[in-house]
Design a protein around this motif. Structure first.
Motif, PDB file in Angstrom:
ATOM      1  N   GLU A  33     -10.649   0.845  -3.264  1.00 21.80           N
ATOM      2  CA  GLU A  33      -9.905   1.859  -2.513  1.00 21.80           C
ATOM      3  C   GLU A  33     -10.123   1.753  -1.011  1.00 21.80           C
ATOM      4  OE1 GLU A  33     -11.087   5.805  -3.666  1.00 21.80           O
ATOM      5  OE2 GLU A  33     -13.131   5.168  -4.088  1.00 21.80           O
ATOM      6  N   PHE A  34     -11.304   1.315  -0.595  1.00 24.42           N
ATOM      7  CA  PHE A  34     -11.545   1.172   0.846  1.00 24.42           C
ATOM      8  C   PHE A  34     -10.667   0.057   1.418  1.00 24.42           C
ATOM      9  CE2 PHE A  34     -15.347   3.346  -0.561  1.00 24.42           C
ATOM     10  CZ  PHE A  34     -15.548   4.271   0.456  1.00 24.42           C
ATOM     11  N   HIS A  37      -6.893   0.827   1.704  1.00 25.29           N
ATOM     12  CA  HIS A  37      -6.461   1.660   2.822  1.00 25.29           C
ATOM     13  C   HIS A  37      -6.701   1.042   4.183  1.00 25.29           C
ATOM     14  CE1 HIS A  37      -5.028   5.174   0.766  1.00 25.29           C
ATOM     15  NE2 HIS A  37      -6.004   5.027  -0.093  1.00 25.29           N
ATOM     16  N   ALA A  97      -2.068   1.880  20.511  1.00 27.24           N
ATOM     17  CA  ALA A  97      -2.153   3.145  19.778  1.00 27.24           C
ATOM     18  C   ALA A  97      -3.577   3.707  19.778  1.00 27.24           C
ATOM     19  CB  ALA A  97      -1.672   2.940  18.347  1.00 27.24           C
ATOM     20  N   GLY A  98      -4.521   2.960  20.362  1.00 30.94           N
ATOM     21  CA  GLY A  98      -5.907   3.426  20.391  1.00 30.94           C
ATOM     22  C   GLY A  98      -6.572   3.392  19.032  1.00 30.94           C
ATOM     23  N   SER A 100      -8.907   1.685  16.340  1.00 35.30           N
ATOM     24  CA  SER A 100      -9.931   0.645  16.329  1.00 35.30           C
ATOM     25  C   SER A 100      -9.749  -0.209  15.084  1.00 35.30           C
ATOM     26  CB  SER A 100     -11.318   1.268  16.365  1.00 35.30           C
ATOM     27  OG  SER A 100     -11.455   2.179  15.317  1.00 35.30           O
ATOM     28  N   TYR A 101     -10.202  -1.453  15.179  1.00 36.16           N
ATOM     29  CA  TYR A 101      -9.972  -2.362  14.060  1.00 36.16           C
ATOM     30  C   TYR A 101     -11.161  -3.289  13.903  1.00 36.16           C
ATOM     31  CZ  TYR A 101      -8.563  -4.939  18.216  1.00 36.16           C
ATOM     32  OH  TYR A 101      -8.540  -5.488  19.469  1.00 36.16           O
ATOM     33  N   GLN A 185     -15.630  -1.221   4.412  1.00 37.33           N
ATOM     34  CA  GLN A 185     -16.532  -0.064   4.341  1.00 37.33           C
ATOM     35  C   GLN A 185     -17.476   0.002   5.528  1.00 37.33           C
ATOM     36  OE1 GLN A 185     -18.317   1.086   0.528  1.00 37.33           O
ATOM     37  NE2 GLN A 185     -17.150  -0.580  -0.377  1.00 37.33           N
ATOM     38  N   THR A 187     -18.481  -0.051   9.768  1.00 38.47           N
ATOM     39  CA  THR A 187     -17.987   0.542  11.012  1.00 38.47           C
ATOM     40  C   THR A 187     -17.280  -0.527  11.839  1.00 38.47           C
ATOM     41  OG1 THR A 187     -19.877   2.017  11.000  1.00 38.47           O
ATOM     42  CG2 THR A 187     -18.700   1.805  13.080  1.00 38.47           C
ATOM     43  N   PRO A 188     -16.054  -0.273  12.319  1.00 39.33           N
ATOM     44  CA  PRO A 188     -15.398  -1.269  13.172  1.00 39.33           C
ATOM     45  C   PRO A 188     -16.315  -1.687  14.323  1.00 39.33           C
ATOM     46  CG  PRO A 188     -13.862   0.473  12.639  1.00 39.33           C
ATOM     47  CD  PRO A 188     -15.206   0.905  12.109  1.00 39.33           C
ATOM     48  N   GLY A 189     -16.373  -2.984  14.569  1.00 42.54           N
ATOM     49  CA  GLY A 189     -17.254  -3.462  15.626  1.00 42.54           C
ATOM     50  C   GLY A 189     -18.580  -3.976  15.075  1.00 42.54           C
ATOM     51  N   MET A 190     -18.867  -3.653  13.817  1.00 40.22           N
ATOM     52  CA  MET A 190     -20.095  -4.137  13.175  1.00 40.22           C
ATOM     53  C   MET A 190     -19.712  -5.167  12.119  1.00 40.22           C
ATOM     54  SD  MET A 190     -22.328  -2.286  14.706  1.00 40.22           S
ATOM     55  CE  MET A 190     -23.758  -2.860  13.783  1.00 40.22           C
TER      56      MET A 190
END
Ligand SMILES: Nc1ncnc2c1ncn2[C@@H]1O[C@H](COP(=O)(O)OP(=O)(O)O)[C@@H](O)[C@H]1O
Ligand SMILES: [Mg+2]
Lengths: 205, 367
Positions: A33-34, A37, A97-98, A100-101, A185, A187-190
């Motif tokens: 599910e993660f 989405h 759109a600001g 994060s990815y 799952q 954090t973006p950036g990690m």
């Protein structure tokens, strides 16, 4: 983003296993599910010509892909350029759109070597993206005819291409979907710790 | 450990417990639900992976034995605590060796599904600000109870809390908490950092795991198995967790123009404005729904976030205590319940009702 070799050398069992692997990948990754989405998927194939087999789209909206058939020469440079362009375009939309990815992943699979003239440039471009941490690039060589040296030019120095052990496409795509669910799952950036590649990598090379 | 493995509640001659499908897996092992030997009630059994056991079987079995014993103290306060799945007994393989522990079967799903901009719709469809505040009050009270028993949680993250449909949260993965023996007299719970030394006779079992983006700056970059966790360290990580729950999963240090979450954490670059200040002023809060979502929280809560997560929060003793969080969150949920004026939905569409500042007032008068 999957960038896949479907040139005539892939004919036979290779292309059949690749098709099965991609089908299974879609099924497995949709069960998470993660990932469902947050993952977006695009597929570019190269064989005779370059095709956007799947325009970049959220996994939720992706319908099943048609089977690929093996045909023609290996315009890998052009395929990589198309894939990078699509990634950049998407990134810019996010930035505006600001949103994060996560760093995008680009999987490059081939059993040969590029036949187009501009591949050098494309290789440099991709390598630079990976070196600057703008993308995770995974080079996968299929079979022993694949020119590892050329494929290595598309990959960052600290993450050279890996040869697929036999025709373990299934194991590779299972690893890929597992990795994608861990990434989605995190954090973006990690960057999360990824599962071991022992299941599909040919360690002798 | 695959399916249909049998484990035991004693090293030799114990009752066999048959494991089937795991209810969850993680980096350290898998968790199964089985009927408890004495009364058939479902309990959760965590079986560590072969790899984990190979690395640290002795450490784990010793630590978990201490935890089980501690859990039974004071009439079993810890074992019976509804907000913590405390280890109740050790579990052994058929060779008599330690493989894991049993605990309460906690209901619900991890709060990584509550603190998620999409998944809350599936798992917590009626989520709103009152529910989040009330859930956090319960969760932080449980954390406070652990602190009172001289336990530091350490690896605070959204995957280590389960929450049921009635918003009752439960701390899991207790085996990773930092626990000591002989630290019962180590003084006040929040001594200032320089004085936070462990009692000379204290033997502690550390929390060897963590995630950099949840780790207080003073512990960042160190080997988790070599550091002593502190209450103040937990206060920092819990503030991040609370922020994530209030902001549908957004990490407080995520992308402020540039910089990774960890770089921002290290510098105390918390981009969300305090009280009435627009978000862009003290940093660069992300666009999209995040600004209205943040702005609709009351000043008291915004200030707690700022004190814990902005520059001043790099000083461990400056971080707000759990009691302050609990009082502010309780007051917030009461306000929401009493007045229609404040928005309850997570992402409010309407602007926040605000008292005009002096200059705004005069500006309007002139217009
Ligand atoms: N007491 C429990 N009751 C019910 N499910 C649990 C319990 N403990 C763990 N789980 C499930 O198992 C998963 C992994 O547990 P956890 O202890 O966090 O493992 P790890 O430390 O390897 O991450 C959790 O996400 C949850 O789904
Ligand atoms: Mg865990």
């Amino acid at each position: 983003m999957l960038v896949l070799d479907v040139s005539s050398s892939m004919e036979g069992q290779k292309i059949a296993e690749l098709n099965e692997g991609v089908r299974q990948f879609l099924q497995e990754i949709r069960e998470d599910e993660f990932a469902l989405h947050s993952v977006e998927l695009g597929v570019v194939t190269f064989g005779g010509r370059v095709t956007a087999a799947l325009e970049f789209a959220p996994l939720k909206d992706v319908v099943d892909l048609q089977n690929f058939s093996a045909f023609g020469n290996t315009p890998m440079g052009e395929a990589v350029n198309l894939a990078i362009d699509a990634l950049e375009k998407r990134k810019n939309q996010y930035k505006r759109a600001g949103v994060s990815y996560h760093q995008p992943w680009l999987v490059l699979m081939t059993d040969g070597m590029p036949t187009d003239y501009s591949w050098n440039e494309a290789a440099q471009r991709l390598r630079q993206m990976a070196d600057n941490k703008k993308a995770v690039v995974i080079g996968v060589a299929i079979g022993h005819e694949c020119d590892m040296q050329t494929l290595a030019e598309f990959c960052p120095a600290d993450k050279p291409p890996v040869r697929l052990s036999g025709l373990k496409f299934g194991e590779f795509f299972a690893w890929l979907s597992h990795s994608m669910s861990l990434v989605s799952q995190s954090t973006p950036g990690m960057s999360p710790d990824l599962p071991s590649i022992d299941g599909w990598a040919d360690i002798e090379t | 450990m695959g399916n249909n493995v049998v484990v035991f509640d004693k090293p030799h001659g114990g009752t066999p417990l048959r494991l089937s499908q795991p209810v969850g897996t993680g980096g350290e092992g898998a968790v199964y639900v089985v009927p408890r030997p004495n009364d058939g009630k479902g309990i959760a059994v965590k079986v560590f992976s072969e790899k984990k056991l190979k690395e640290s079987r002795n450490f784990l079995s010793e630590k978990l034995a201490v935890m089980v014993k501690k859990g039974r103290k004071n009439g079993g306060t810890l074992i019976r605590h509804p907000g913590v799945a405390w280890p109740q007994m050790l579990i052994y393989g058929d060779d008599g060796k330690f493989v894991g522990y049993a605990m309460r079967h906690a209901k619900g799903v991890t709060i990584s599904r509550l603190a998620h901009a999409q998944l809350y719709k599936t798992h917590f469809p009626n989520l709103d600000r009152v529910k989040v505040a009330k859930m956090l009050v319960k969760l932080l009270k449980s954390a406070d109870d652990l602190h009172r028993q001289h336990i530091r949680i350490g690896d605070v993250n959204l995957n280590n809390v389960l929450c049921d449909g009635d918003y009752n949260p439960c701390w899991i993965d207790a085996g990773s908490y930092q626990i000591g023996v002989g630290d019962e007299n180590d003084g006040p719970r929040y001594p200032d950092e320089s004085a936070e030394k462990f009692h000379a006779k204290t033997k502690i079992w550390r929390c060897p795991v963590g995630r950099p983006e949840m780790t207080p700056p003073e512990h960042l970059g160190k080997d988790y198995s070599q550091i002593d966790r502190t209450y103040a360290g937990d206060l920092f990580s819990l503030a991040i967790l609370a922020f994530q729950c209030m902001m549908l999963g957004k990490h407080p240090y995520e992308y402020i123009k540039c910089g990774s979450p960890v770089e921002n954490l290290m510098k105390g670059h918390f981009p969300y404005g305090n009280s009435g200040i627009p978000a862009g002023r003290t940093g660069d809060a992300p666009q999209g729904p995040w600004r209205p979502m943040w702005n609709h929280y009351p000043d008291a809560i915004k200030q707690l976030c700022t004190r814990a997560l902005a520059k001043e929060g790099r000083r461990p003793s400056a971080r707000p205590h759990l009691k302050e969080w609990i009082i502010a969150l309780q007051a917030y949920s009461q306000t929401l319940n009493q007045s229609e004026k404040h928005r309850r939905e997570m992402i409010p569409q309407a602007a926040k009702p605000q008292n005009l500042t002096r200059s705004q007032f005069w500006g309007r008068m002139r217009a």
